[in-house]
Motif scaffolding. Structure first.
Motif, PDB file in Angstrom:
ATOM      1  N   ARG A   1     111.630  72.936  36.137  1.00 22.49           N
ATOM      2  CA  ARG A   1     113.071  72.692  36.242  1.00 22.49           C
ATOM      3  C   ARG A   1     113.507  72.564  37.700  1.00 22.49           C
ATOM      4  N   ALA A   2     113.001  73.415  38.583  1.00 23.87           N
ATOM      5  CA  ALA A   2     113.395  73.360  39.986  1.00 23.87           C
ATOM      6  C   ALA A   2     112.885  72.085  40.652  1.00 23.87           C
ATOM      7  N   ALA A   3     111.694  71.643  40.253  1.00 23.24           N
ATOM      8  CA  ALA A   3     111.131  70.415  40.835  1.00 23.24           C
ATOM      9  C   ALA A   3     111.939  69.182  40.472  1.00 23.24           C
ATOM     10  N   LEU A   4     112.693  69.252  39.387  1.00 22.81           N
ATOM     11  CA  LEU A   4     113.506  68.111  38.935  1.00 22.81           C
ATOM     12  C   LEU A   4     114.907  68.118  39.553  1.00 22.81           C
ATOM     13  N   THR A   5     115.171  69.051  40.460  1.00 20.80           N
ATOM     14  CA  THR A   5     116.485  69.121  41.105  1.00 20.80           C
ATOM     15  C   THR A   5     116.708  67.867  41.965  1.00 20.80           C
ATOM     16  N   PRO A   6     117.814  67.161  41.782  1.00 16.89           N
ATOM     17  CA  PRO A   6     118.071  65.939  42.568  1.00 16.89           C
ATOM     18  C   PRO A   6     118.081  66.229  44.075  1.00 16.89           C
TER      19      PRO A   6
ATOM     20  N   LEU B   1     108.783  73.195  47.684  1.00 19.51           N
ATOM     21  CA  LEU B   1     108.945  74.566  48.165  1.00 19.51           C
ATOM     22  C   LEU B   1     110.017  75.301  47.356  1.00 19.51           C
ATOM     23  N   LEU B   2     111.083  74.576  46.990  1.00 20.19           N
ATOM     24  CA  LEU B   2     112.113  75.193  46.152  1.00 20.19           C
ATOM     25  C   LEU B   2     111.521  75.575  44.794  1.00 20.19           C
ATOM     26  N   ALA B   3     110.696  74.671  44.238  1.00 17.69           N
ATOM     27  CA  ALA B   3     110.086  74.948  42.931  1.00 17.69           C
ATOM     28  C   ALA B   3     109.184  76.181  43.014  1.00 17.69           C
ATOM     29  N   ILE B   4     108.407  76.288  44.090  1.00 21.25           N
ATOM     30  CA  ILE B   4     107.553  77.471  44.271  1.00 21.25           C
ATOM     31  C   ILE B   4     108.410  78.733  44.398  1.00 21.25           C
TER      32      ILE B   4
ATOM     33  N   SER C   1     109.985  83.676  42.061  1.00 25.41           N
ATOM     34  CA  SER C   1     111.086  84.626  41.877  1.00 25.41           C
ATOM     35  C   SER C   1     111.236  85.012  40.412  1.00 25.41           C
ATOM     36  N   VAL C   2     111.216  84.009  39.548  1.00 22.99           N
ATOM     37  CA  VAL C   2     111.330  84.277  38.109  1.00 22.99           C
ATOM     38  C   VAL C   2     110.182  85.161  37.638  1.00 22.99           C
ATOM     39  N   ALA C   3     108.960  84.847  38.093  1.00 17.95           N
ATOM     40  CA  ALA C   3     107.795  85.632  37.681  1.00 17.95           C
ATOM     41  C   ALA C   3     107.898  87.077  38.170  1.00 17.95           C
ATOM     42  N   MET C   4     108.279  87.275  39.415  1.00 17.20           N
ATOM     43  CA  MET C   4     108.360  88.626  39.971  1.00 17.20           C
ATOM     44  C   MET C   4     109.506  89.420  39.351  1.00 17.20           C
ATOM     45  N   ILE C   5     110.645  88.756  39.162  1.00 19.30           N
ATOM     46  CA  ILE C   5     111.790  89.458  38.570  1.00 19.30           C
ATOM     47  C   ILE C   5     111.500  89.815  37.114  1.00 19.30           C
ATOM     48  N   CYS C   6     110.805  88.935  36.410  1.00 13.74           N
ATOM     49  CA  CYS C   6     110.418  89.222  35.023  1.00 13.74           C
ATOM     50  C   CYS C   6     109.502  90.447  34.975  1.00 13.74           C
ATOM     51  N   LEU C   7     108.524  90.481  35.880  1.00 16.50           N
ATOM     52  CA  LEU C   7     107.616  91.637  35.949  1.00 16.50           C
ATOM     53  C   LEU C   7     108.397  92.906  36.294  1.00 16.50           C
TER      54      LEU C   7
ATOM     55  N   HIS D   1     113.561  83.470  51.439  1.00 15.76           N
ATOM     56  CA  HIS D   1     113.491  83.557  52.902  1.00 15.76           C
ATOM     57  C   HIS D   1     112.079  83.297  53.384  1.00 15.76           C
ATOM     58  N   PHE D   2     111.084  83.769  52.656  1.00 13.31           N
ATOM     59  CA  PHE D   2     109.685  83.578  53.053  1.00 13.31           C
ATOM     60  C   PHE D   2     109.294  82.117  52.998  1.00 13.31           C
ATOM     61  N   TRP D   3     109.669  81.387  51.932  1.00 14.14           N
ATOM     62  CA  TRP D   3     109.233  80.018  51.757  1.00 14.14           C
ATOM     63  C   TRP D   3     110.113  78.972  52.448  1.00 14.14           C
ATOM     64  N   LEU D   4     111.413  79.224  52.485  1.00  7.35           N
ATOM     65  CA  LEU D   4     112.336  78.167  52.894  1.00  7.35           C
ATOM     66  C   LEU D   4     112.908  78.332  54.288  1.00  7.35           C
ATOM     67  N   PHE D   5     112.760  79.509  54.886  1.00  8.71           N
ATOM     68  CA  PHE D   5     113.360  79.703  56.219  1.00  8.71           C
ATOM     69  C   PHE D   5     112.283  80.096  57.218  1.00  8.71           C
TER      70      PHE D   5
END
Length: 457
Positions: free
Chosen positions: A377-382, A394-397, A402-408, A453-457
């Motif tokens: 879904r994130a990879a399909l963001t316009p 990078l946004l998709a990653i 985030s979803v995986a870690m928050i789910c855990l 912050h780690f991936w995008l900044f």
């Protein structure tokens, strides 16, 4: 005939003081149906109807009234009549009723109750609420171990009228120590051998509960061994009462109802939903909601801390609801499973390490599943939403991790909180779905923006 159609007839009978028809109404149908037809009557009117019935019938119908009507009748009807009613109720029921009544009124009623029943009430009231002693009945079939089959049948015939159940017949010695059990079926089937000692027929390896044992443990034993009743013993193995399966069903329903209310973020209700006063419902719901609302205010603090990240990449804000709802959902799911497992005795506080290992693996598996969906879904963001400086990959990653870690994280919090509450002596139901979701919402924001912050900044 519906309840509403019956009310005018009942009120007409009362107005005419038609004792014969009122007595016939009370005896002609099942007590539960009679109570149901009287739902629309005021407590005073309902008691006026019951006064025309024989005492055993009166007590049986009274047991089917709603709790609020029962309490109001006890508090407003003539004390001597209520004392007579209390004496006719099953021993466990009358203690439950009196526990809900004002202490001053109980003090006025008790001296009027027959001596034997008054002593029984005082004895049962001494046991802590939520224990086997508080829920047991002292009206059970008791046989001496030296009796023969014919003598036992004669004895049961004398006792039967005052007993709640006679299917299980408990064999005791002269000091009331529990020696065994013989069923009514065994006794009747042995009638062709009238001189056979009861001791030869009885089962000696019995499942019992201690008088101070929690009612949850009682319910588990009754369900596990499929019993119609279970004997309650004291420290000296003396038989002091029994708990019947219908009482266990009531206990399980009450316990499950409390858990469901707490897991929904509502203080447990005494009356049914439609009969609870508006202010009572407001108070029980507003308290939890206000507490959770105050806790949710920390999400504002957490988001404000990452204001620069949201300003730089607006798309991050679009995925905040997705990420934090994932944690709340997974946490609520885990909390529900563990709370129910604790209630059924499948999990104890000593199993926390096994639960933790299990939920780590489950959280990773669920996180990987949801993370994969989030990556797509994130990879399909316009691109025009992302801006020229942000990579969709990078946004998709970022979103998927985030979803995986928050789910855990939500899974671990949801599974551990009920065990923590249980260990501290609180009801595991306090680890409610809204409570878990609120806690994971706040912490989930921190996890999300830390990964971003780690991936995008």
């Amino acid at each position: 005939m519906t309840n509403t159609l019956y009310l005018p007839e009942l009120r007409e009978m009362l107005a005419e003081n038609n004792s014969a028809e009122l007595q016939e109404f009370c005896t002609a149908i099942h007590p539960a149906r009679a109570a149901e037809f009287m739902e629309g009557l005021t407590p005073a009117e309902a008691w006026a109807v019951l006064r025309h019935a024989e005492l055993p019938v009166r007590a049986e119908i009274f047991r089917y009234f709603d709790a609020s009507k029962q309490i109001e009748i006890i508090e407003t009807a003539p004390r001597n009549e209520i004392a007579e009613l209390i004496g006719a109720l099953p021993s466990d029921d009358r203690v439950d009723f009196l526990n809900e009544v004002d202490d001053r009124i109980v003090a006025e009623i008790l001296p009027l109750v027959p001596t034997a029943e008054r002593r029984d009430i005082q004895r049962l009231s001494a046991y802590a609420e939520g224990t086997a002693g508080a829920e047991m009945t002292t009206e059970f079939a008791r046989l001496g171990e030296t009796l023969t089959v014919s003598q036992a049948l004669t004895e049961i015939a004398k006792q039967a009228e005052n007993l709640e159940t006679i299917y299980y017949l408990y064999v005791v010695d002269d000091e009331d120590h529990l020696r065994g059990l013989v069923s009514a079926r065994q006794l009747v089937s042995s009638i062709g051998r009238p001189d056979t000692p009861v001791a030869e027929l009885m089962e000696r390896d019995l499942v019992t509960v201690h008088v101070n044992e929690p009612i949850t443990s009682v319910a588990q034993k009754v369900a596990r061994y499929n019993l119609l009743a279970i004997p309650v013993v004291d420290d000296q193995q003396r038989l002091v009462g029994i708990i019947t399966h219908d009482d266990v069903i009531d206990m399980v329903v009450d316990e499950a109802t409390e858990d469901i209310h707490r897991m929904g973020g509502v203080a447990p209700l005494v009356d049914s939903y439609l009969e609870s006063p508006f202010l009572t419902l407001w108070r029980k719901r507003a308290g939890w909601l206000a507490l959770l609302f105050l806790a949710e205010l920390f999400t504002f603090t957490a988001l404000a801390r990452f204001e620069h990240a949201i300003a730089a990449i607006v798309a991050l804000a679009l995925f905040v609801p997705l990420c934090i709802s994932t944690g709340g959902n997974s946490g609520s799911q885990a909390a529900t499973l563990i709370t129910r497992a604790i209630a059924l005795g499948q999990v104890t506080r000593h199993d926390w390490w096994r639960v933790l290992k299990h939920e780590i693996l489950m959280g990773l598996a669920l996180g990987a599943t949801l993370g994969a969906i989030a990556f797509v879904r994130a990879a399909l963001t316009p691109q025009h939403i992302l801006g020229d400086d942000t990579s969709r990959w990078l946004l998709a990653i970022t979103i998927s991790q985030s979803v995986a870690m928050i789910c855990l994280w939500g899974t671990l919090i949801g599974s551990m909180l009920p065990l923590v509450f249980h260990r501290l002596g609180f009801d595991p139901g306090f680890a409610s779905s809204p409570f878990v979701a609120t806690f994971v919402d706040v912490t989930g924001i921190v996890i999300y923006f830390s990964i971003a912050h780690f991936w995008l900044f």
